[in-house]
Design a protein around this motif. Structure first.
Motif, PDB file in Angstrom:
ATOM      1  N   SER A 300      10.397 -27.302 -14.326  1.00 18.31           N
ATOM      2  CA  SER A 300      11.397 -28.315 -14.666  1.00 18.31           C
ATOM      3  C   SER A 300      11.949 -29.009 -13.428  1.00 18.31           C
ATOM      4  O   SER A 300      12.175 -28.388 -12.390  1.00 18.31           O
ATOM      5  CB  SER A 300      12.556 -27.648 -15.426  1.00 18.31           C
ATOM      6  N   SER A 301      12.159 -30.309 -13.546  1.00 16.50           N
ATOM      7  CA  SER A 301      12.791 -31.127 -12.510  1.00 16.50           C
ATOM      8  C   SER A 301      11.973 -31.193 -11.224  1.00 16.50           C
ATOM      9  O   SER A 301      12.529 -31.339 -10.137  1.00 16.50           O
ATOM     10  CB  SER A 301      14.214 -30.623 -12.216  1.00 16.50           C
ATOM     11  N   GLU A 348       7.978 -23.608 -25.811  1.00 15.05           N
ATOM     12  CA  GLU A 348       7.299 -23.587 -24.514  1.00 15.05           C
ATOM     13  C   GLU A 348       6.034 -22.749 -24.512  1.00 15.05           C
ATOM     14  O   GLU A 348       5.235 -22.844 -23.588  1.00 15.05           O
ATOM     15  CB  GLU A 348       8.276 -23.101 -23.434  1.00 15.05           C
ATOM     16  N   ILE A 403       3.357 -28.879 -19.836  1.00 12.46           N
ATOM     17  CA  ILE A 403       3.621 -27.545 -19.331  1.00 12.46           C
ATOM     18  C   ILE A 403       2.356 -26.686 -19.258  1.00 12.46           C
ATOM     19  O   ILE A 403       2.235 -25.810 -18.403  1.00 12.46           O
ATOM     20  CB  ILE A 403       4.700 -26.862 -20.203  1.00 12.46           C
ATOM     21  N   ARG A 444      15.931 -27.654  -7.625  1.00 10.87           N
ATOM     22  CA  ARG A 444      15.571 -28.156  -8.953  1.00 10.87           C
ATOM     23  C   ARG A 444      16.763 -28.160  -9.897  1.00 10.87           C
ATOM     24  O   ARG A 444      16.913 -29.057 -10.727  1.00 10.87           O
ATOM     25  CB  ARG A 444      14.418 -27.333  -9.533  1.00 10.87           C
ATOM     26  N   ARG A 448      18.315 -31.251 -11.978  1.00  9.71           N
ATOM     27  CA  ARG A 448      18.429 -31.169 -13.434  1.00  9.71           C
ATOM     28  C   ARG A 448      19.858 -31.465 -13.900  1.00  9.71           C
ATOM     29  O   ARG A 448      20.060 -32.146 -14.910  1.00  9.71           O
ATOM     30  CB  ARG A 448      17.996 -29.769 -13.882  1.00  9.71           C
ATOM     31  N   TRP A 467      19.662 -22.815 -17.972  1.00 14.42           N
ATOM     32  CA  TRP A 467      18.713 -22.684 -16.858  1.00 14.42           C
ATOM     33  C   TRP A 467      17.923 -21.369 -16.884  1.00 14.42           C
ATOM     34  O   TRP A 467      16.707 -21.384 -16.656  1.00 14.42           O
ATOM     35  CB  TRP A 467      19.450 -22.853 -15.535  1.00 14.42           C
ATOM     36  N   VAL A 470      15.079 -21.748 -19.219  1.00 14.23           N
ATOM     37  CA  VAL A 470      14.079 -22.648 -18.635  1.00 14.23           C
ATOM     38  C   VAL A 470      13.212 -21.891 -17.640  1.00 14.23           C
ATOM     39  O   VAL A 470      11.983 -22.012 -17.639  1.00 14.23           O
ATOM     40  CB  VAL A 470      14.770 -23.850 -17.957  1.00 14.23           C
ATOM     41  N   GLU A 474       9.033 -21.070 -17.459  1.00 13.44           N
ATOM     42  CA  GLU A 474       8.185 -21.404 -16.306  1.00 13.44           C
ATOM     43  C   GLU A 474       7.394 -20.186 -15.835  1.00 13.44           C
ATOM     44  O   GLU A 474       6.204 -20.284 -15.527  1.00 13.44           O
ATOM     45  CB  GLU A 474       9.060 -21.919 -15.160  1.00 13.44           C
TER      46      GLU A 474
END
Length: 556
Positions: A300-301, A348, A403, A444, A448, A467, A470, A474
């Motif tokens: 992300s970001s 995800e 992703i 990041r 974000r 977060w 998230v 990842e």
């Protein structure tokens, strides 16, 4: 003698009384048997406190271990202090020119060491043995406040010029320093009370430096696996060299350039280096005549959207015709979306994607057929077809961002030679000073926070709250596949924290003091205090940072 006042302490909803002046360490000891690993800090009514601090008011305490983010950060920081002390003890302070903590690498920290010694495994074994001696001795790690001027003089005298230069930009008249058996250093954050808390560590040679292996937040009682990505390491190492060449290897050097009015040349040079890298990638793709699918994935970001636009521009310059494909349009319909262990939709995981439909469409395009591409209606939770037809001609390439783009299970039907896979991440190499690194996740998260506020109306509190989820996505779906990429692209820009500071700082001040997210917001505010700000006026409209602050020429 006056009797000490009794203080009420609430822990886990139960009230206890202790004499005023009782250390938090003493209180923590009464509750240690409830926790599988050491209590390292306490959260007192939303404020982190080190264990050497004393009780002075009625309060609610939460015990924090290395299974909590502030706890594992405290353990890592304390382990670095122990390592530095042991290294100096082993080789002699006069033999050390520089020891620098560069970046995190697979449950370890990568360090460089220069001086009149030979860095080999034998030396590291002696340093590690000294670390264990110091740990067994349970020596106190002492914290004291001294004037900023005295601290600068202290560090200059010790040859730690980077620390003295960093402090020269501080407004505060005093600064906290930590000492361990005569070794004094400055650290950004909290420490454990003594060396006895630091028991899980290891040293190994790696490339041209060495690693300090550490436990993970998931299991603080044993070392995490050390399985570094060689491609990511190489990109980090090359980025570090580029930072040094630009004269901005740490925050002090960046602040110095800003203070002298030299930020603009640094920004333009940094942007030029990034554009050259994107151009080199486009050249390599164009040279591989069989490539029809450029697959882009990253956490992300990382700036994936702007990167894909800039890469498309460079591909056009090399005679190719790029077409963007968003894998989000291949989500399964909502009623088929799998759920996680908490009963929430798992958007995800690979199971949330219609893998077979994606592969069928891509194979047909590869074979020269015309395909109607779907558009996902997120409000309805269903794919729709709105007449978006595509046929691949000579020189056409699909630029696909998502992703799962590095996971070959997602593109199982596509020939290997038809794919060019790019892993993009914000791999920060700019550190606060030689002993205080900046985690790439912090860079990041700041990106974000600003983008969520600008484009989605989210508060900083909401972004901080989501977060961890998230990050878990990842770790499960992106990081395991990073070494399968043909290219690793570092989207970090040296100046970006200075740029983001005026945007993010007010948002962080808006996080309520009584919220769980306040501790993280306060940590980030303290972090931003190290940076001088720069205005956005002269940031190019093509800059990747425009994805986060707005004002760019791409519709992102």
């Amino acid at each position: 003698m006056e009797e000490k006042r009794m203080i009420t302490v609430t822990v886990d909803g139960n009230a206890y009384t202790y004499p005023q002046g009782t250390s938090y360490r003493t209180i923590a000891a009464d509750f240690q048997d409830r926790y599988p690993c050491d209590i390292l800090l306490v959260n007192r009514d939303g404020r982190l406190c080190e264990l050497h601090k004393s009780l002075d008011r009625d309060c609610t305490l939460q015990m924090l271990t290395a299974r909590d983010k502030p706890g594992i950060q405290t353990y890592e920081r304390s382990a670095v202090l122990l390592l530095l002390k042991a290294f100096y003890d082993t080789v002699g302070r006069e033999s050390v020119e520089r020891i620098s903590v560069e970046y995190s690498l697979s449950s370890a920290l990568f360090l460089l060491a220069k001086g009149s010694f030979t860095l080999d495994q034998s030396l590291l074994e002696r340093v590690e043995e000294r670390m264990r001696e110091l740990s067994a001795a349970k020596l106190p790690i002492e914290k004291r406040s001294i004037s900023t001027d005295d601290a600068m003089e202290l560090f200059r005298g010790a040859g730690l010029i980077h620390k003295a230069d960093l402090l020269s930009f501080r407004i505060n008249s005093r600064v906290n320093v930590y000492s361990l058996d005569g070794f004094v250093d400055y650290f950004y954050g909290y420490m454990v009370p003594d060396t006895g808390y630091i028991r899980c560590f290891g040293l190994e040679l790696f490339e041209n430096g060495f690693v300090l292996r550490l436990p993970t937040q998931r299991d603080p009682n044993q070392l995490g696996d050390f399985c570094p990505s060689r491609k990511v390491f190489l990109e980090l190492y090359q980025s570090t060299q580029r930072s040094q060449a630009l004269g901005a290897a740490n925050v002090a050097e960046l602040n110095t350039a800003i203070a002298r009015g030299e930020a603009m040349p640094l920004i333009l040079a940094n942007e030029a280096l990034m554009e050259k890298k994107i151009g080199d990638i486009a050249y390599e793709i164009a040279a591989r005549k069989d490539v029809r699918f450029v697959m882009i994935a990253g956490p992300s970001s990382s700036g994936k959207t702007t990167f894909s636009h800039r890469l498309s521009t460079q591909l056009r310059a090399h005679g190719l015709r790029p077409y963007p494909i968003a894998t989000d349009n291949y989500f399964v319909n909502r009623d088929r979306t799998p759920r996680d262990e908490n009963g929430n939709y798992d958007f995800e995981g690979l199971g949330a994607m219609d893998v077979e439909q994606f592969n069928e469409d891509m194979v047909r395009l590869l074979n020269g057929e015309t395909v109607e591409l779907p558009t996902y209606n997120f409000k309805k939770g269903a794919r729709e077809y709105n007449g978006n037809f595509l046929t691949l001609g000579e020189g056409d390439v699909l630029v696909i961002e998502g992703i799962h783009c590095l996971n070959d299970q997602f593109t199982h039907a596509l020939p290997k030679e038809s794919k060019y896979k790019i892993y993009i991440s914000c791999l920060t190499t700019l550190n606060i000073d030689d002993h205080n690194r900046i985690p790439t996740t912090d860079a990041r998260l700041l990106r974000r926070i600003e983008r969520d506020a600008r484009t989605r109306g989210y508060s900083a509190q909401a972004t901080i709250k989501m977060w961890p989820s998230v990050r878990r996505g990842e770790e499960n779906n992106i990081f395991p596949f990073q070494d399968s990429a043909d290219m690793v692209f570092n989207s970090a820009l040296l100046y970006e924290t200075s740029l983001l500071k005026p945007y993010v700082q007010p948002l962080l001040f808006g996080v309520p003091r009584d919220s769980e997210e306040y501790i993280e917001a306060k940590r980030l505010l303290k972090f931003l205090n190290y940076f001088l700000p720069i205005p956005a006026d002269n940031i190019p409209k093509t800059s990747l940072m425009r994805e986060f602050i707005g004002g760019g020429c791409y519709h992102v």
